[in-house]
Every structure is written in C-alpha cells, then in structure tokens.
Design an enzyme around this catalytic site. Sequence first.
Site, mmCIF file in Angstrom:
data_model
loop_
_atom_site.group_PDB
_atom_site.id
_atom_site.type_symbol
_atom_site.label_atom_id
_atom_site.label_comp_id
_atom_site.label_asym_id
_atom_site.label_seq_id
_atom_site.Cartn_x
_atom_site.Cartn_y
_atom_site.Cartn_z
ATOM 1 N N GLN A 88 0.823 -1.207 0.000
ATOM 2 C CA GLN A 88 0.000 0.000 0.000
ATOM 3 C C GLN A 88 0.861 1.264 0.000
ATOM 4 O OE1 GLN A 88 -2.781 -1.673 3.438
ATOM 5 N NE2 GLN A 88 -3.644 0.154 2.537
ATOM 6 N N HIS A 89 0.216 2.367 -0.334
ATOM 7 C CA HIS A 89 0.698 3.740 -0.082
ATOM 8 C C HIS A 89 1.788 4.288 -0.999
ATOM 9 C CE1 HIS A 89 -1.481 2.931 3.563
ATOM 10 N NE2 HIS A 89 -0.533 2.167 4.074
ATOM 11 N N ASP B 205 -2.484 -4.756 -0.217
ATOM 12 C CA ASP B 205 -2.131 -6.131 0.159
ATOM 13 C C ASP B 205 -2.907 -6.651 1.371
ATOM 14 O OD1 ASP B 205 -0.693 -4.472 1.903
ATOM 15 O OD2 ASP B 205 1.247 -5.367 1.448
HETATM 16 O O1 LIG Z 1 1.847 0.108 4.992
HETATM 17 C C1 LIG Z 1 1.259 -0.950 5.084
HETATM 18 C C2 LIG Z 1 -0.150 -1.016 5.529
HETATM 19 O O2 LIG Z 1 -0.685 0.229 5.872
HETATM 20 C C3 LIG Z 1 1.979 -2.211 4.743
HETATM 21 O O3 LIG Z 1 1.262 -3.343 5.122
HETATM 22 C C4 LIG Z 1 2.296 -2.230 3.275
HETATM 23 O O4 LIG Z 1 1.103 -2.498 2.577
HETATM 24 C C5 LIG Z 1 3.423 -3.183 2.929
HETATM 25 O O5 LIG Z 1 3.124 -4.519 3.077
HETATM 26 P P1 LIG Z 1 4.130 -5.760 2.976
HETATM 27 O O6 LIG Z 1 4.899 -5.629 1.735
HETATM 28 O O7 LIG Z 1 4.930 -5.766 4.214
HETATM 29 O O8 LIG Z 1 3.247 -6.970 2.961
#
Ligand SMILES: O=C(CO)[C@@H](O)[C@H](O)COP(=O)(O)O
Length: 477
Positions: A81-82, A246
Amino acid sequence: MATDTAVTSTQTLVAGVDSSTQSCKVVIRDLSSGAVIRSGRAAHPDGTEVDPAAWWEALQSAISDAGGLDGVAAVGVGGQQHGLVALDSDGHVIRPALLWNDTRSADAAAALISEIGAEEYARRTGVVPVASFTASKVRWVADAEPENAARIAAIALPHDWLSWRLRGYGPADESPLGPVLDELITDRSDASGTAYFDSTRGEYDRELLGVALRRDASDVVLPRVLGPAEHVPGQNGILVTAGAGDNAAAALGMGAGSGDIGVSIGTSGTVFAVTDVAVADPSGTVAGFADAAGGFLPLVATLNAARVLDATASLLGVDHGEFSRLALAAEPGAGGLVLQPWFEGERTPNLPDATASLFGMTLLSTSRENLARAAIEGVLCGLADGLDRIRAHGVRAERILLVGGAAQSEAVARIAAQVFDAPVVVPAPGEYVALGAAVQAAWGLRGTAPDWPVEITARLERDTRPIIREQYATRLP
Ligand SMILES: O=C(CO)[C@@H](O)[C@H](O)COP(=O)(O)O
Ligand SMILES: Nc1ncnc2c1ncn2[C@@H]1O[C@H](COP(=O)(O)OP(=O)(O)O)[C@@H](O)[C@H]1O
C-alpha cells in the site's frame, strides 16, 4: 515454477498477484474450485525507494516462473500500500516510487496534520497522515523536489501502476497502448491508504490532494475506482479486475469475516479487522481503511516485523527453523529480556526516528534462546498493542488469523497464542495476498464472490502469559 494440480483443457483459470515490498508472487487458481494450479515468484530490490520498472520486470519473471498466463481468464493485482508512483503526461515515472516504509516524509505528515487538523483528516478520509501514506509522500516531493512535483500529471499506487502496465498502457516506447492516463484503475482499499480518499463516499478528496501537492490538483489524473465485481479489458483477452491493497487482498484470501482479526507478519506487521462500519480514529493509530469487498478494514501497522526476526536469526547465525527452536526453548518473558524492535523507526507508535533497544540484559538472561524469544515477543507485543486500539472501536476479536512469511514459524504461532488475548488460527502456508487477488479476479470475472475453502494447518488455544506484555509495556516511552 510450482505445479500443484494438473490443468485440464476445459478448466478456466484466474490469476492473483502480490507485488509486495520484498518480492512479487503470482498464483494461478482454478475458477471453480479455487485450487492452486501453479505459482511463481521473483525478488524485488531492497530500499525504500524503488524504480517501478523493477516491479514490472519482477512481475513478468514471476508470471513466467508460474508457467505463463495460458488459460487465465482474469487477473487481479494486489500490492504493497501507499507507495507514490508519480507519472508525467507521457506516462513516464517521474522519480523512483517512495515506499510505505520510507520515513523521510514524517515531517511532511506532521505538517499536513497541523494545516488540516487530525480530526478533520479522520472525518474526511478515515485516516490521519503518517510518514507511510501517499499524501505525506506527495508533500515531501512538493517540498524537496518542486521540479518533479510540477511535472506530476497522474498519481498511482504500486498496484494501480502494475495493473495499467499489465493492460498494455505505459510510455509510448514501452507499451502497445501508450500513455492513456485515464485508463489507470484502482479499488477502494488501496485508495483509502492515500489520505486523500473518502472511503465512505467512495470519492477522492481533491482539495486534500491539492494541499499535499501545494497546488490546485483538479487536473491530476487519479485512478478510477472499480468495485469488486467489475473488470476492464486487458491484453490477450485476459480481463483485469480492480486489484487491492495487500492487507485487504489478504483478508479476501483467507476469507476473513466478522470477528476475525488478520495478523500479517511480513516486511510490515499489520493487524486488521473486517467491519461493516467505518472507523475514524483522530489519534491516527488505527487507520480507517476500506476493504476489498465493500466494507472496511480498520488496521494498525508496524514497520518492524519479519525482518526483525531475520536480523536476529542472522545475528545468532541460524536459519528460520533453528531460530524457532531456540525461541521455544526459552520461557515466556525471555528471562526478562525485552527487545523493543524499532530498527527502522516505527509507525505504531509513531516514532519515525526511533532505533531498536534491548532491555533487561543480565548474565543470566542474555542467552541465545532468550534473544530469539525476545525478538518474537517484541514484534508480537507491538501488534497486540495495535489490536487493543482496534478493539477500543468496538471491534470483536474472536480469533486471530496469522499470515505473512513469518507465520510459517512455529515459534511465532505458539508465542502469538501467548501474547494475543484470543485463539490463533494459522491458514495453510500460502501467499494470501496473491490468493486473495485471485479471489477478486474470480469475483470480477463472474460477478459474484467465489466460495473457495481455506485450509487451516494449526489452531492454537488462547494461552495468555501476562508477563510478556507487562514487561514490554514497562519499556514503552
Ligand atoms: O503500509 C502498510 C499497511 O498500511 C503495509 O502493510 C504495506 O502495505 C506493505 O506490506 P508488505 O509488503 O509488508 O506486505
Ligand atoms: N519460517 C519463517 N520464520 C520466520 N520468518 C520467515 C519464515 N519464512 C519466511 N520468513 C520471512 O518472511 C518475510 C517475507 O514475508 P512476506 O509476507 O512474503 O513479506 P512481504 O509481503 O512484506 O514481502 C521475509 O523477511 C522472510 O525472511
């Protein structure tokens, strides 16, 4: 390439992608049963800013590792995300994407809160900016790289950009269909992590984007938000669905429902619930995200998770299996050793400049076993604190569904049952984000959500050991 089940000529297949921080994973599932037919993966480069071209290359390698997309009727892309993918009017990526774990945008987040107000952000978007969120990264670019900010014609998230490339769009010299920015698509879950999207109304808040960008943002192209039952055309007759952030994709993949709490221990640690009503937390601890099924996904994230275990195992000179054995040989509370695992700064609590600390070292407590256990306890205590904050919004926690790379560790699962005040269920090892993205592909293809079974490999009764969280709490600032 992993082939789990033979494919027949009459089978319709769907594909799910997880473009995560550390790697890209692809799973190909049978539309009628959900069985995984084949899968593949490829690594991503390290770093908190990454050229999206590396994700595109990894996606193609992972697809090829999975034996290609023959027989696939629809694909859904889930992803970290983000991350900020800024595009110019020719569809070129302006600068490397700034990822969720890049804490340089911490001051930008604080500035946005002081300009708009935490209550106002929570009311309008369900979230309050932290360094991770897209709006904070937009502000960082506006301040640190105004020449780049001035060129921004479209803003996409990692999964939006990959879906666009997969559909054949991109810069004219790199794609068959060219830089049609209006063909960018996304979904509510990932849009809700931008801090300029109102997930209760399903609309972007362009005024908030403009504040972040320090200019009128009415002309900036933002991806069109598709619903879970929708699809758009892709290449070679393969339909593309909305995709998802994700965590929301993982919720779909493990069939999380009311009363279920997802705990994912990958690069990030996350704890989240699936709810019918939106959560807005002006303290910013609980992010009031949307889910990928039309509901909401209140979530608390930590920056320090599986890699804390990787680093500690490497320090001890052991692999994951031996690390788990060591941790389980220590008593709950690790003899008083407490690892505050903020190696990369921390998001919850919001301490972007923090570093890790080891407390309670005596000649007796400082053993390899206690260090392994303290690392796992530290990571889990941060997530258990997050669950308390989610519960404070009236969310029930009847069971914990443990996923992410580190969920494969027996010690992590058993210690989770000692730390969380709820039973722990471990779904069969699998890539739940990619599996969930494939659920969405099936949903978008057929118009209804599939009802595929989720295999469970371990159920651990609640085994609360209060010492673990009590001693961790005494070390909090
Ligand atoms: O920043 C967040 C949720 O807000 C993280 O969960 C990212 O979405 C990254 O996820 P992974 O790559 O660690 O699964
Ligand atoms: N058995 C295990 N015990 C502990 N950690 C593990 C184990 N297997 C994998 N991991 C760790 O899980 C992480 C990858 O998890 P994953 O959920 O795929 O991450 P992400 O989605 O953030 O890229 C890596 O840091 C890896 O070392």
